[in-house]
Scaffold this motif. Structure first.
Motif, PDB file in Angstrom:
ATOM      1  N   GLY A   1       0.793  -1.235   0.000  1.00  0.00           N
ATOM      2  CA  GLY A   1       0.000   0.000   0.000  1.00  0.00           C
ATOM      3  C   GLY A   1       0.819   1.276   0.000  1.00  0.00           C
ATOM      4  O   GLY A   1       0.257   2.370   0.009  1.00  0.00           O
ATOM      5  N   ARG A   2       2.159   1.138  -0.029  1.00  0.00           N
ATOM      6  CA  ARG A   2       3.023   2.335  -0.004  1.00  0.00           C
ATOM      7  C   ARG A   2       3.752   2.469  -1.335  1.00  0.00           C
ATOM      8  O   ARG A   2       3.939   1.483  -2.048  1.00  0.00           O
ATOM      9  CB  ARG A   2       4.091   2.190   1.083  1.00  0.00           C
ATOM     10  N   LEU A   3       4.222   3.674  -1.594  1.00  0.00           N
ATOM     11  CA  LEU A   3       5.024   3.903  -2.797  1.00  0.00           C
ATOM     12  C   LEU A   3       6.497   4.000  -2.412  1.00  0.00           C
ATOM     13  O   LEU A   3       6.859   4.763  -1.511  1.00  0.00           O
ATOM     14  CB  LEU A   3       4.590   5.212  -3.476  1.00  0.00           C
ATOM     15  N   LEU A   4       7.333   3.233  -3.098  1.00  0.00           N
ATOM     16  CA  LEU A   4       8.779   3.324  -2.910  1.00  0.00           C
ATOM     17  C   LEU A   4       9.361   3.794  -4.238  1.00  0.00           C
ATOM     18  O   LEU A   4       9.000   3.262  -5.302  1.00  0.00           O
ATOM     19  CB  LEU A   4       9.375   1.957  -2.546  1.00  0.00           C
ATOM     20  N   ALA A   5      10.244   4.788  -4.186  1.00  0.00           N
ATOM     21  CA  ALA A   5      10.814   5.308  -5.434  1.00  0.00           C
ATOM     22  C   ALA A   5      11.983   4.431  -5.865  1.00  0.00           C
ATOM     23  O   ALA A   5      12.860   4.107  -5.054  1.00  0.00           O
ATOM     24  CB  ALA A   5      11.266   6.748  -5.231  1.00  0.00           C
ATOM     25  N   ASN A   6      11.986   4.029  -7.106  1.00  0.00           N
ATOM     26  CA  ASN A   6      13.094   3.232  -7.637  1.00  0.00           C
ATOM     27  C   ASN A   6      14.114   4.121  -8.327  1.00  0.00           C
ATOM     28  O   ASN A   6      15.274   4.146  -7.963  1.00  0.00           O
ATOM     29  CB  ASN A   6      12.568   2.149  -8.586  1.00  0.00           C
ATOM     30  N   GLU A   7      13.667   4.867  -9.323  1.00  0.00           N
ATOM     31  CA  GLU A   7      14.609   5.774  -9.986  1.00  0.00           C
ATOM     32  C   GLU A   7      13.853   6.895 -10.663  1.00  0.00           C
ATOM     33  O   GLU A   7      12.630   6.856 -10.790  1.00  0.00           O
ATOM     34  CB  GLU A   7      15.491   5.024 -10.981  1.00  0.00           C
ATOM     35  N   MET A   8      14.631   7.891 -11.132  1.00  0.00           N
ATOM     36  CA  MET A   8      13.968   8.992 -11.830  1.00  0.00           C
ATOM     37  C   MET A   8      14.672   9.237 -13.158  1.00  0.00           C
ATOM     38  O   MET A   8      15.846   8.921 -13.324  1.00  0.00           O
ATOM     39  CB  MET A   8      13.968  10.252 -10.972  1.00  0.00           C
ATOM     40  N   ALA A   9      13.912   9.786 -14.087  1.00  0.00           N
ATOM     41  CA  ALA A   9      14.475  10.137 -15.394  1.00  0.00           C
ATOM     42  C   ALA A   9      14.225  11.623 -15.606  1.00  0.00           C
ATOM     43  O   ALA A   9      13.076  12.078 -15.521  1.00  0.00           O
ATOM     44  CB  ALA A   9      13.802   9.326 -16.494  1.00  0.00           C
ATOM     45  N   PRO A  10      15.302  12.403 -15.849  1.00  0.00           N
ATOM     46  CA  PRO A  10      15.140  13.855 -15.975  1.00  0.00           C
ATOM     47  C   PRO A  10      14.768  14.237 -17.397  1.00  0.00           C
ATOM     48  O   PRO A  10      15.450  15.008 -18.063  1.00  0.00           O
ATOM     49  CB  PRO A  10      16.540  14.372 -15.618  1.00  0.00           C
ATOM     50  N   ARG A  11      13.668  13.674 -17.860  1.00  0.00           N
ATOM     51  CA  ARG A  11      13.305  13.826 -19.283  1.00  0.00           C
ATOM     52  C   ARG A  11      11.922  13.224 -19.477  1.00  0.00           C
ATOM     53  O   ARG A  11      11.380  12.600 -18.572  1.00  0.00           O
ATOM     54  CB  ARG A  11      14.316  13.072 -20.162  1.00  0.00           C
ATOM     55  N   VAL A  12      11.422  13.402 -20.686  1.00  0.00           N
ATOM     56  CA  VAL A  12      10.209  12.673 -21.056  1.00  0.00           C
ATOM     57  C   VAL A  12      10.514  11.186 -20.986  1.00  0.00           C
ATOM     58  O   VAL A  12      11.664  10.761 -21.105  1.00  0.00           O
ATOM     59  CB  VAL A  12       9.726  13.088 -22.467  1.00  0.00           C
ATOM     60  N   HIS A  13       9.460  10.384 -20.772  1.00  0.00           N
ATOM     61  CA  HIS A  13       9.697   8.979 -20.405  1.00  0.00           C
ATOM     62  C   HIS A  13       8.762   8.051 -21.153  1.00  0.00           C
ATOM     63  O   HIS A  13       7.622   8.414 -21.455  1.00  0.00           O
ATOM     64  CB  HIS A  13       9.468   8.854 -18.886  1.00  0.00           C
ATOM     65  N   ASN A  14       9.244   6.855 -21.401  1.00  0.00           N
ATOM     66  CA  ASN A  14       8.469   5.855 -22.136  1.00  0.00           C
ATOM     67  C   ASN A  14       7.083   5.611 -21.495  1.00  0.00           C
ATOM     68  O   ASN A  14       6.100   5.401 -22.201  1.00  0.00           O
ATOM     69  CB  ASN A  14       9.280   4.556 -22.185  1.00  0.00           C
ATOM     70  N   SER A  15       6.998   5.686 -20.169  1.00  0.00           N
ATOM     71  CA  SER A  15       5.699   5.426 -19.529  1.00  0.00           C
ATOM     72  C   SER A  15       4.748   6.623 -19.668  1.00  0.00           C
ATOM     73  O   SER A  15       3.631   6.580 -19.151  1.00  0.00           O
ATOM     74  CB  SER A  15       5.882   5.056 -18.058  1.00  0.00           C
ATOM     75  N   GLY A  16       5.191   7.649 -20.407  1.00  0.00           N
ATOM     76  CA  GLY A  16       4.315   8.799 -20.664  1.00  0.00           C
ATOM     77  C   GLY A  16       3.939   8.922 -22.129  1.00  0.00           C
ATOM     78  O   GLY A  16       3.293   9.904 -22.526  1.00  0.00           O
ATOM     79  N   HIS A  17       4.298   7.926 -22.940  1.00  0.00           N
ATOM     80  CA  HIS A  17       3.965   8.037 -24.376  1.00  0.00           C
ATOM     81  C   HIS A  17       2.454   8.065 -24.617  1.00  0.00           C
ATOM     82  O   HIS A  17       1.974   8.643 -25.588  1.00  0.00           O
ATOM     83  CB  HIS A  17       4.590   6.887 -25.173  1.00  0.00           C
ATOM     84  N   TRP A  18       1.702   7.418 -23.724  1.00  0.00           N
ATOM     85  CA  TRP A  18       0.235   7.396 -23.859  1.00  0.00           C
ATOM     86  C   TRP A  18      -0.352   8.804 -23.840  1.00  0.00           C
ATOM     87  O   TRP A  18      -1.456   9.020 -24.335  1.00  0.00           O
ATOM     88  CB  TRP A  18      -0.391   6.563 -22.724  1.00  0.00           C
ATOM     89  N   THR A  19       0.377   9.774 -23.275  1.00  0.00           N
ATOM     90  CA  THR A  19      -0.179  11.131 -23.145  1.00  0.00           C
ATOM     91  C   THR A  19      -0.367  11.815 -24.499  1.00  0.00           C
ATOM     92  O   THR A  19      -1.090  12.803 -24.581  1.00  0.00           O
ATOM     93  CB  THR A  19       0.706  12.023 -22.247  1.00  0.00           C
TER      94      THR A  19
END
Ligand code: AMP
Length: 369
Positions: free
Chosen positions: A254-272
């Protein structure tokens, strides 16, 4: 007319340029690969990431510079930033290039992560394993992407072989998170300080490569969405960030743990591109230009399927009512992202039916869910 420099002319650079053309902008693209997918979308320079002279010439020809690729040497980014506004800042790049710095930033901001230790020697690894326990994941601190440069340690016997494979470079050992699912949050911050957040995205990876994103992430409650926005907002502010930032998350108990960040547009945002009122690409450009950010509201229930390694017959994908096909114009190679398909439907059920049709064309086991 404003000219925007993009470091990296891969598919992300291509989709950035495609989003900027209706805004009346011109682009200068920079990449070591003469055949890079975005090379034809503006003035193109073929140069190494550390070629100071060519980067200086790019800076001189642009009003602002951004990246689609985060492994540009920080010294090269700083050199650019001395000549032209560069967003996101070289500091954001520096943090995002190093998994240890990234994890420290998250920890300092009160953002949950897996337990982690820096590993510079076999002794460090022995101590880290004793502290974290097994299973654990040993990763190179820099240059890793799409699951490259990492080994899962399941039993004591895996420790030496993982160190033999990865040692000699700065490493990080992380506790293995038996996550319920992987999520990501995409956020934008403009030069004016305005922020915007797209809904949480659920991501399915196979062999370390993103295969499927669903947005909004099914079954996420308001509290989870708010927790994601809060943590992303903290990272944006701490880095005085300008542009789109993606943070990859694990949902665990039930919690969010951060794995990594990308300082850019990202593949998981292509749907936008089709699934949100303003795409991550357009908002990234608006942010770096200091323009008002557009609405991140959704236009329906969206899914994005990556085409990895090979491209099915385009006609068989276009036959699927409502499918949007994006091909990047890259030569096929195993494990390479060659394109993606986006579906946007008015209901979750309609989305799942359309996804089943894509699954019958794209040979990808993770689509059969
Ligand atoms: P990364 O390169 O850090 O994005 O890792 C690639 C993939 O490996 C992630 O998307 C997860 O599926 C998996 N992974 C990475 N780190 C961990 C971890 N600490 N625990 C469990 N799975 C992980």
């Amino acid at each position: 007319m404003t000219r925007i420099g993009i470091i990296g002319a891969g598919q992300l650079g291509r989709m950035l340029a495609l989003a900027g053309i209706p805004l009346g902008r011109r682009f200068a693209l920079y990449d070591p690969d003469p055949e890079a997918p975005a090379a034809s979308l503006g003035a193109f320079t073929c140069g190494r990431w550390d070629d100071g002279e060519r980067l200086d010439a790019l800076a001189a020809s642009c009003d602002v510079v951004t990246y689609e690729f985060e492994n540009v040497p920080v010294a090269a980014a700083a050199r650019l930033a001395a000549r032209v506004p560069v967003h996101p800042s070289p500091r954001a790049l520096e943090v995002a290039q190093d998994r240890l710095k990234e994890k420290h930033l998250f920890r300092d901001l009160g953002i949950g992560t897996a337990p982690f230790f820096a590993v510079d020697s076999h002794d460090d690894l022995t101590r880290a394993v004793a502290s974290i326990g097994l299973p654990a994941v040993l990763k190179t601190r820099t240059q890793g992407y799409d699951g490259k440069g990492q080994r899962v340690l399941r039993k004591a016997g895996d420790v030496d072989s993982a160190f033999a494979a990865l040692g000699g470079r700065p490493l990080i050992l992380e506790g293995f998170v038996p996550f319920a699912r992987e999520l990501s949050i995409l956020a934008a911050r403009s030069r004016t300080g305005q922020t915007a957040f797209w809904p949480l995205v659920e991501n399915v990876h196979r062999d370390g490569i993103l295969r499927l994103s669903i947005a909004p992430a099914p079954g996420s409650d308001v509290a989870l969405a708010e927790a994601a926005m809060t943590l992303a907002g903290r990272a944006l502010e701490a880095l005085d960030y300008v542009g789109v930032l993606a943070i990859e998350l694990f949902e665990h108990e039930g919690r969010l743990l951060a794995n990594e960040m990308a300082p850019r547009v990202h593949n998981s945002g292509h749907w936008t591109i089709e699934g949100a009122r303003t795409s991550q690409f357009e908002n990234h450009l608006r942010a770096v230009l200091g323009l008002p950010l557009g609405s991140t509201g959704t236009t329906g229930f969206a899914a994005m399927v990556n085409l990895v390694g090979e491209t099915p017959d385009p006609a068989s994908l276009l036959e699927i009512d409502g499918s949007h096909l994006h091909l990047y114009g890259k030569p096929a190679r195993p494990g390479r992202k060659l394109g993606h398909v986006t579906l946007v439907e008015p209901s979750r059920d309609a989305l799942m039916s359309a996804l089943a049709r894509v699954a019958s064309v794209v040979d990808e086991p993770s689509l059969s869910r």
